[in-house]
Design a protein around this motif. Sequence first.
Motif, PDB file in Angstrom:
ATOM      1  N   LEU A 131      55.017  32.324  53.362  1.00 39.34           N
ATOM      2  CA  LEU A 131      54.377  32.500  53.383  1.00 39.34           C
ATOM      3  C   LEU A 131      52.645  32.055  54.035  1.00 39.34           C
ATOM      4  O   LEU A 131      52.630  31.923  54.713  1.00 39.34           O
ATOM      5  N   VAL A 132      51.485  33.223  53.942  1.00 45.33           N
ATOM      6  CA  VAL A 132      50.886  33.573  54.508  1.00 45.33           C
ATOM      7  C   VAL A 132      49.545  33.297  53.837  1.00 45.33           C
ATOM      8  O   VAL A 132      49.522  33.592  52.577  1.00 45.33           O
ATOM      9  N   ILE A 133      48.793  32.479  53.815  1.00 46.26           N
ATOM     10  CA  ILE A 133      47.467  32.295  53.530  1.00 46.26           C
ATOM     11  C   ILE A 133      46.277  33.658  53.554  1.00 46.26           C
ATOM     12  O   ILE A 133      45.902  33.091  55.156  1.00 46.26           O
ATOM     13  N   ASN A 134      45.794  34.679  52.906  1.00 45.10           N
ATOM     14  CA  ASN A 134      44.946  34.769  53.052  1.00 45.10           C
ATOM     15  C   ASN A 134      43.375  34.726  52.773  1.00 45.10           C
ATOM     16  O   ASN A 134      43.571  33.964  51.568  1.00 45.10           O
ATOM     17  N   ASN A 135      42.577  35.725  53.414  1.00 49.86           N
ATOM     18  CA  ASN A 135      40.964  35.265  52.719  1.00 49.86           C
ATOM     19  C   ASN A 135      40.777  33.889  52.765  1.00 49.86           C
ATOM     20  O   ASN A 135      39.249  33.372  52.244  1.00 49.86           O
ATOM     21  N   PHE A 136      41.213  32.745  53.961  1.00 53.18           N
ATOM     22  CA  PHE A 136      41.122  31.464  54.506  1.00 53.18           C
ATOM     23  C   PHE A 136      39.479  30.947  55.077  1.00 53.18           C
ATOM     24  O   PHE A 136      39.133  31.524  55.604  1.00 53.18           O
ATOM     25  N   ASP A 137      39.401  30.473  54.008  1.00 51.63           N
ATOM     26  CA  ASP A 137      37.383  30.090  55.069  1.00 51.63           C
ATOM     27  C   ASP A 137      37.577  28.399  54.974  1.00 51.63           C
ATOM     28  O   ASP A 137      37.312  28.285  53.996  1.00 51.63           O
ATOM     29  N   LYS A 138      37.551  27.869  56.174  1.00 55.34           N
ATOM     30  CA  LYS A 138      38.288  26.497  56.307  1.00 55.34           C
ATOM     31  C   LYS A 138      37.013  25.883  55.914  1.00 55.34           C
ATOM     32  O   LYS A 138      36.841  24.195  55.462  1.00 55.34           O
ATOM     33  N   ARG A 139      35.136  26.693  55.264  1.00 54.11           N
ATOM     34  CA  ARG A 139      34.215  25.642  54.991  1.00 54.11           C
ATOM     35  C   ARG A 139      34.388  24.879  53.029  1.00 54.11           C
ATOM     36  O   ARG A 139      33.420  25.315  52.488  1.00 54.11           O
ATOM     37  N   ILE A 140      35.622  25.874  52.810  1.00 54.34           N
ATOM     38  CA  ILE A 140      35.397  26.175  51.323  1.00 54.34           C
ATOM     39  C   ILE A 140      36.801  25.086  51.186  1.00 54.34           C
ATOM     40  O   ILE A 140      38.059  24.876  51.739  1.00 54.34           O
ATOM     41  N   ASN A 141      35.785  23.985  50.704  1.00 53.66           N
ATOM     42  CA  ASN A 141      37.250  22.756  49.978  1.00 53.66           C
ATOM     43  C   ASN A 141      38.409  23.174  49.581  1.00 53.66           C
ATOM     44  O   ASN A 141      40.026  22.225  49.739  1.00 53.66           O
TER      45      ASN A 141
END
Length: 167
Positions: A131-141
């Motif tokens: 399972l891959v998380i795509n469009n990940f932005d660590k700044r978004i909760n």
Amino acid sequence: NNIRTIFENKKIDPSELIITGVLEELPNIDIIPSNILLLKTEMQLISIAGREKLLANYIEKNKDFFSQYTHIIFDTNPNMGVVNQNIFYFVDSIILISDVSLNAIQGAELFSFLWSESIEDLGIENNIKALVINNFDKRINLAKDLRDYYLDDEEFRDILIDTPIPG
């Protein structure tokens, strides 16, 4: 643009389906394209006996041709239609892609549930491997919450890829 598919004619020679030299930078990549008419094919396959194994049978029948490839990758839409079941039945690994949204969690859970039922009917092992998380932005909760959810979920924690794909 007359794109032919395996499902339209099971006797078609695979060399007639392959398009080579699509990317100049990656000359070793060949593709078998699809088109919107695959939906029509989906409807036609519903009444065919052994419909989930048509792709596997085709590739087995043409294994001399397909043996030239070390990897075959199928990029599918997220559904459990007959065409996708053919692909999921044939492949040795399914990689789920999740974007950062609540719908993604529901989609992954629904797919996993439906596939679990299908593999029982097909008599095969569960081949969901990652399972891959795509469009990940660590700044978004929500991104962190989604990752934590997958890590806490018994079904997904062991297949979650540690490095998400940034958005």
